[in-house]
Every structure is written in structure tokens, then in C-alpha cells.
Design a protein around this motif. Structure first.
Motif, PDB file in Angstrom:
ATOM      1  N   HIS A  39       0.837  -1.191   0.000  1.00  0.00           N
ATOM      2  CA  HIS A  39       0.000   0.000   0.000  1.00  0.00           C
ATOM      3  C   HIS A  39       0.874   1.244   0.000  1.00  0.00           C
ATOM      4  CE1 HIS A  39      -2.860   3.087   1.309  1.00  0.00           C
ATOM      5  NE2 HIS A  39      -3.784   2.294   0.747  1.00  0.00           N
ATOM      6  N   ALA A  40       0.476   2.227  -0.784  1.00  0.00           N
ATOM      7  CA  ALA A  40       1.328   3.397  -1.004  1.00  0.00           C
ATOM      8  C   ALA A  40       1.557   4.211   0.261  1.00  0.00           C
ATOM      9  CB  ALA A  40       0.705   4.282  -2.086  1.00  0.00           C
ATOM     10  N   VAL A  41       0.705   4.064   1.255  1.00  0.00           N
ATOM     11  CA  VAL A  41       0.860   4.837   2.492  1.00  0.00           C
ATOM     12  C   VAL A  41       1.303   3.951   3.650  1.00  0.00           C
ATOM     13  CG1 VAL A  41      -0.301   6.313   4.188  1.00  0.00           C
ATOM     14  CG2 VAL A  41      -0.866   6.525   1.753  1.00  0.00           C
ATOM     15  N   SER A  42       0.567   2.877   3.884  1.00  0.00           N
ATOM     16  CA  SER A  42       0.829   2.053   5.072  1.00  0.00           C
ATOM     17  C   SER A  42       1.828   0.943   4.835  1.00  0.00           C
ATOM     18  CB  SER A  42      -0.490   1.454   5.583  1.00  0.00           C
ATOM     19  OG  SER A  42      -1.129   0.709   4.560  1.00  0.00           O
ATOM     20  N   GLY A  43       2.051   0.530   3.580  1.00  0.00           N
ATOM     21  CA  GLY A  43       3.006  -0.522   3.280  1.00  0.00           C
ATOM     22  C   GLY A  43       2.569  -1.875   3.822  1.00  0.00           C
ATOM     23  N   ASP A  44       3.462  -2.820   3.758  1.00  0.00           N
ATOM     24  CA  ASP A  44       3.239  -4.155   4.328  1.00  0.00           C
ATOM     25  C   ASP A  44       3.100  -3.994   5.842  1.00  0.00           C
ATOM     26  OD1 ASP A  44       3.618  -6.751   5.454  1.00  0.00           O
ATOM     27  OD2 ASP A  44       4.807  -7.380   3.732  1.00  0.00           O
ATOM     28  N   ALA A  45       2.010  -4.512   6.403  1.00  0.00           N
ATOM     29  CA  ALA A  45       1.771  -4.354   7.842  1.00  0.00           C
ATOM     30  C   ALA A  45       2.922  -4.902   8.674  1.00  0.00           C
ATOM     31  CB  ALA A  45       0.461  -5.042   8.224  1.00  0.00           C
ATOM     32  N   GLN A  46       3.677  -5.831   8.133  1.00  0.00           N
ATOM     33  CA  GLN A  46       4.779  -6.421   8.884  1.00  0.00           C
ATOM     34  C   GLN A  46       5.913  -5.433   9.129  1.00  0.00           C
ATOM     35  OE1 GLN A  46       5.327 -10.641   9.157  1.00  0.00           O
ATOM     36  NE2 GLN A  46       7.166 -10.455   7.907  1.00  0.00           N
ATOM     37  N   ARG A  47       5.980  -4.375   8.306  1.00  0.00           N
ATOM     38  CA  ARG A  47       7.027  -3.364   8.544  1.00  0.00           C
ATOM     39  C   ARG A  47       6.863  -2.698   9.905  1.00  0.00           C
ATOM     40  NH1 ARG A  47      10.228  -2.338   4.197  1.00  0.00           N
ATOM     41  NH2 ARG A  47       9.431  -2.932   2.140  1.00  0.00           N
ATOM     42  N   GLY A  48       5.659  -2.747  10.458  1.00  0.00           N
ATOM     43  CA  GLY A  48       5.426  -2.121  11.753  1.00  0.00           C
ATOM     44  C   GLY A  48       5.785  -2.991  12.936  1.00  0.00           C
ATOM     45  N   LEU A  49       6.139  -4.253  12.687  1.00  0.00           N
ATOM     46  CA  LEU A  49       6.505  -5.148  13.786  1.00  0.00           C
ATOM     47  C   LEU A  49       7.997  -5.053  14.044  1.00  0.00           C
ATOM     48  CD1 LEU A  49       4.418  -8.287  12.760  1.00  0.00           C
ATOM     49  CD2 LEU A  49       3.758  -6.449  14.309  1.00  0.00           C
ATOM     50  N   ARG A  50       8.373  -4.593  15.239  1.00  0.00           N
ATOM     51  CA  ARG A  50       9.785  -4.352  15.516  1.00  0.00           C
ATOM     52  C   ARG A  50      10.281  -5.150  16.718  1.00  0.00           C
ATOM     53  NH1 ARG A  50      11.975   0.695  13.580  1.00  0.00           N
ATOM     54  NH2 ARG A  50      10.570   1.612  12.058  1.00  0.00           N
ATOM     55  N   ASN A  51       9.519  -6.128  17.134  1.00  0.00           N
ATOM     56  CA  ASN A  51       9.895  -6.839  18.363  1.00  0.00           C
ATOM     57  C   ASN A  51      10.592  -8.163  18.092  1.00  0.00           C
ATOM     58  OD1 ASN A  51       7.730  -8.177  17.315  1.00  0.00           O
ATOM     59  ND2 ASN A  51       6.651  -8.434  19.265  1.00  0.00           N
ATOM     60  N   LEU A  52      11.068  -8.355  16.846  1.00  0.00           N
ATOM     61  CA  LEU A  52      11.735  -9.615  16.527  1.00  0.00           C
ATOM     62  C   LEU A  52      12.946  -9.330  15.650  1.00  0.00           C
ATOM     63  CD1 LEU A  52      11.520 -12.713  16.872  1.00  0.00           C
ATOM     64  CD2 LEU A  52      10.406 -12.752  14.650  1.00  0.00           C
TER      65      LEU A  52
END
Length: 407
Positions: A39-52
Motif C-alpha cells: 500500500h502506497a501509504v501504510s506498506g506491508d503491515a509487517q514493517r510495523g513489527l519491531r519486536n523480533l
């Protein structure tokens, strides 16, 4: 370097998280040009996971994104906008495979379901990765590998010993996702082969549930045909009847798995390696039948012997052992396994900051040539490059950005 088997194949991936994107990473390892649509704004939702092991701890290099997205090119498209959908269709026109894990309602709403994509390119292979399959009362539900692959597919039950007042979790992150993604890649390869032979494109479906069930196929087959329901077993030194199978502890609290299914064949050599040659002439263990009959005292002898030295000692000692065995390794030890490295399964990747990193490659090699993956794309990194490939001039690119259709 010889040409990789998927060279010349273009894959369009409208997917996020790990399960389906892993299939694109495998195909990229095999030489395919994989275009990752975010998605042009939110991107792959996995980019927001930073705990691994994410970007905060590794200076911008996130294994959580690199594992399923290596070697791809990335474009940002807001598919809810007609202008972005036109761009996607332009990419689809010259592609071989379209792969997605979007749910049915989303595919219909965004006009990326089979009928929409096939209207643009009738020859394209259409691939759906789902949690629970595309038919049945739960076809519209999403899911992750822990509930769908590991638990519902039978692995949690099969791995948990009865004495545990709980069920075991997956051994590691993206366990079922990675296996399921490999299944998708294999299905795509078969579909490409079939299209080459017959001229007919396939619709390919793979679910996490079916992948999890397949991992337990023999146990399921036994149960369906009147046999026992096989649950987890209690930790034990040896399997009944064979002292040369099972888990044995070492002096430093580590474990070795012995898996010599023909104990009579390997007994003398094994005794030599634990410095107990006297056991070979012991009448209790003189034949395979006697060894299997007296497996309990034999297993105790083995446990005592292995328990006197460390795992490192036995790894070195067992280098010449004829029978089958393996050390119980953690993730770092696996990454440094001499055999994996000797066979080229650990690749060096240069990240966006120019730092050399290492990634485990997918397990299939062609012509004795290890895969040579590149890093995963930064968010929408190749948007302009891909737009130019489909014939967009500077004016159209600017208009698309102003409209919010592309990143």
C-alpha cells in the motif's frame, strides 16, 4: 553462474506478512523477477513489527522483512484508487504469476480476484494463499501459522507430552509460514511447467491448515484408518526396543539424538566410539535380537557414557561414527552449521547501509549453485523504475503521485 530455472519469470505479489511473501522469496532465489506491491501509504503491515530482531536493534536491517522479501523489487500502490489499479493491471499484462493472500472480500473490493486479473492477462497463473482454504464455511476467515498450521494442523498436539499441563508453541517465528510458503513456491513451479506443456494457466491454492495437516500426514493417515491417535511422548532416553534411538543428555545439559534404526548393524562401531568395546562381546548384546530385548540396560549404559562428556566432545568424537545421529542445536548453531555453510546455504547480503549481513537461503539448489539473494526492498523502493518499465513517462508518474495512487 548458470541461469537459474525461474529466470525470465515475472511474479506480481499483492500480499503481506510472511506466509505468502515467502513463496516470492523462494522464487526470487530461483531467479524470478518478483514485484512486491505494498500500500502506497501504510506498506506491508509487517514493517510495523519491531519486536523480533527488527530495524531498531539492527540498524535498519530487519530479518522479519528480509526473510520473506529478499531479492524482490518494491512498488507502493493505493489499489483503492483507479489510477493505482490501472498501474497494477499494466504490470499484470506482462507477468506470469499473480500471488495474493488477501481475503475474498478484499480481493473483490479491490478488483484483484481471479476474474479481474484474468480479464487483463488470460494466461497468468493465479495463486491464493489462505489460512483455511477457499471452500467451506470458514473460507473467508484469515489466520496465522500458530493457530492454523501448528495447532489446528496437529503439530501442537503431536509435539506435547501428556504430562505437560499446556500445549507447546511453535519452535520459532514464522515456522508454519515458511513451510507453507515453500509449498506455494512448489505449486507455482508445477503450474508454470503445466502451462508450458499444455498452454493452460492454473489457479493454485495452498492453505496453512492443509500445510500443517500435510506435515502430520502419516499420523492423520494412521488415525483415519483405525490406528491410534498419536500424541506427544514423554521425554525419554531411548525408544523401547532400540537403545540406539532417542535423546541422550550430555555433561553440559545439552542433547544428542541417536536414530540408528538398525541397531545390530551399528552396535559395534558405536561401542568403539564410546570406548566400551567390551560391550560387543557381552552376551546380553551379542545379536541384534538380544540387543533389542535388553534395550533398557543398554540404554542406561549409553546414557551414562554420553553424560560424562560435553556436547562439543561428542560432536568431535562422532565425526567418524557410522550410524545416524544429530546434535540438538539452537538457531545460532544452525546458522553456523559446518554442513550448511559448506553447501552454500548461508548467503551474504549487503543491506541498505552497505553492511554485510547473513541470511539462510531456501533449501533447493540447481546445478550445484547456491542461491545468491539480494536484500529486501525498502518501502516502495522501485516505484519509479517499475512505472517506467510499463511505459509511464515523467508526466504520468507525477500525476500518479499527486493523486496519491503511488508512493
Amino acid at each position: 553462474m548458470p541461469a537459474r530455472p525461474m529466470s525470465g519469470v515475472r511474479v506480481v505479489e499483492v500480499a503481506q506478512f510472511t506466509y505468502v511473501p515467502v513463496s516470492g522469496a523462494v522464487l526470487a532465489d530461483w531467479g524470478a523477477d518478483v514485484i512486491k506491491v505494498e500500500h502506497a501509504v501504510s506498506g506491508d503491515a509487517q514493517r510495523g513489527l519491531r519486536n523480533l530482531g527488527g530495524s531498531e536493534s539492527m540498524g535498519g536491517f530487519a530479518p522479519l522483512m528480509e526473510h520473506p522479501n529478499r531479492s524482490k523489487r518494491g512498488i507502493g500502490l493505493s489499489l483503492e484508487k483507479p489510477e493505482a489499479l490501472d498501474v497494477l493491471y499494466d504490470i499484470v499484462r506482462n507477468s506470469d504469476v499473480f500471488v495474493t493472500n488477501f481475503l475474498p472480500d478484499a480481493r473483490t473490493r479491490l478488483k484483484i480476484d481471479v476474474e479481474h486479473i484474468r480479464a487483463i492477462n488470460p494466461n497468468i497463473i493465479y495463486v491464493r494463499g489462505s489460512a483455511l482454504g477457499v471452500r467451506g464455511p470458514e473460507a473467508g476467515k484469515g489466520g496465522y501459522d500458530s493457530p492454523s498450521f501448528w495447532c489446528r494442523g496437529g503439530s501442537a498436539f503431536g509435539a506435547t507430552p501428556p504430562s505437560m499441563n499446556a500445549a507447546l508453541n511453535q519452535p520459532g517465528p514464522a515456522w508454519g509460514d515458511t513451510i507453507g510458503g515453500m509449498n506455494i513456491a512448489g505449486g507455482i513451479a508445477a503450474a508454470l511447467f503445466a502451462r508450458e506443456k499444455t498452454g493452460e494457466p492454473s489457479i493454485v491454492d495452498v492453505s496453512l491448515l492443509a500445510s500443517g495437516a500435510w506435515a502430520n500426514a502419516l499420523a492423520v493417515d494412521v488415525a483415519l484408518n483405525g490406528g491410534p491417535i498419536m500424541g506427544g511422548t514423554e521425554p525419554r532416553t531411548a525408544s523401547p526396543g532400540n537403545p540406539l534411538t532417542g535423546m541422550y543428555a550430555t555433561a553440559d545439559g545439552r542433547f544428542i539424538n541417536l536414530c540408528m534404526l538398525q541397531p545390530g548393524r551399528y552396535w559395534a562401531d558405536f561401542c568403539d566410539h564410546i570406548d566400551r568395546r567390551d560391550l560387543v562381546k557381552d552376551p546380553q548384546y551379542a545379536t541384534a535380537e538380544q540387543l533389542m530385548r535388553n534395550w533398557e540396560p543398554a540404554a542406561q549404559i549409553i546414557a551414562d557414557a554420553l553424560g560424562r562428556e560435553t556436547l562439543a566432545f561428542w560432536i568431535e568424537k562422532f565425526e567418524t561414527l557410522e550410524g545416524q545421529w544429530g546434535a540438538v542445536q539452537n538457531a545460532l548453531e544452525v546458522g553456523n552449521d559446518v554442513q550448511l555453510r559448506a553447501n552454500g546455504y548461508i548467503a551474504t547480503v549487503v543491506d541498505n547501509d552497505g553492511v554485510e549481513r547473513e541470511l539462510l537461503t531456501s533449501p533447493v539448489q540447481f546445478d550445484e549453485t547456491p542461491a545468491a539473494p539480494g536484500r529486501a526492498p525498502q518501502f516502495a523502493e522501485h516505484t519509479d523504475e517499475i512505472l517506467k518499465e510499463i511505459g509511464a513517462d515523467e508526466g504520468r508518474i507525477i500525476d500518479l503521485k499527486i493523486a496519491g495512487a503511488v508512493t
